[in-house]
Design a protein around this motif. Structure first.
Motif: not given
Length: 163
Positions: A47-68
């Motif tokens: 993925l181009p870096v901006p999309y990669y960072l967006g995917a990483t941010a989505l994984l982070f947000a999902a992780g906050v919810w999942l782990c909580g």
């Protein structure tokens, strides 16, 4: 109170928070979770870096919810088997890095070192920030530290960015 594998496998949020079950490993669940993150990284690496960072941010947000959600389900705060944070930390480590064997190995080693040693302020966040955000955020910092070391090696020419 130990967590039973059936508790994790029956709950979709826990199954994901436990890294598709990799966090159930009795030996180094964080290391196992990071190993499972490698194929996910290989899928995202083109993925181009901006999309990669967006995917990483989505994984982070999902992780906050999942782990909580998983913490509440299991009644255990920041269980060592929850390894979604390792996925995100490794993704951060590997940002803008070519997916060569050497780069992946170095990223893996540096991320695991920072995640295990927890230099300041990682330890502070690990102890003071709770819930899903707390589970995730210390690994974000470990990933940033590992990324800095990896990028420093590239910048100094010690390691070629292309492996």
């Amino acid at each position: 109170m130990p967590v039973m594998p059936s508790q994790v496998l029956r709950c979709p949020a826990c199954f994901l928070a436990f890294g598709f079950g990799s966090g159930l490993s009795p030996w180094g669940p964080g290391t196992m979770g990071t190993l499972v993150a490698i194929p996910m990284f290989l899928l995202a690496a083109p993925l181009p870096v901006p999309y990669y960072l967006g995917a990483t941010a989505l994984l982070f947000a999902a992780g906050v919810w999942l782990c909580g959600r998983c913490e509440k389900k299991l009644g255990v705060s920041d269980h060592s088997g929850m390894v979604w944070d390792e996925f995100v930390g490794f993704f951060i480590t590997m940002t803008a890095t070519q997916p060569t064997l050497l780069n992946i190995a170095l990223g893996f080693i540096f991320f695991r070192l920072f995640d295990i040693l927890k230099p300041w302020p990682i330890t502070w966040f690990d102890r003071k920030v709770h819930g899903g955000f707390g589970v995730m955020f210390d690994d974000v910092i470990a990933g940033l530290y590992a990324w800095c070391v990896l990028q420093g090696l590239f910048a100094l020419g010690i390691v070629s960015i292309n492996g």
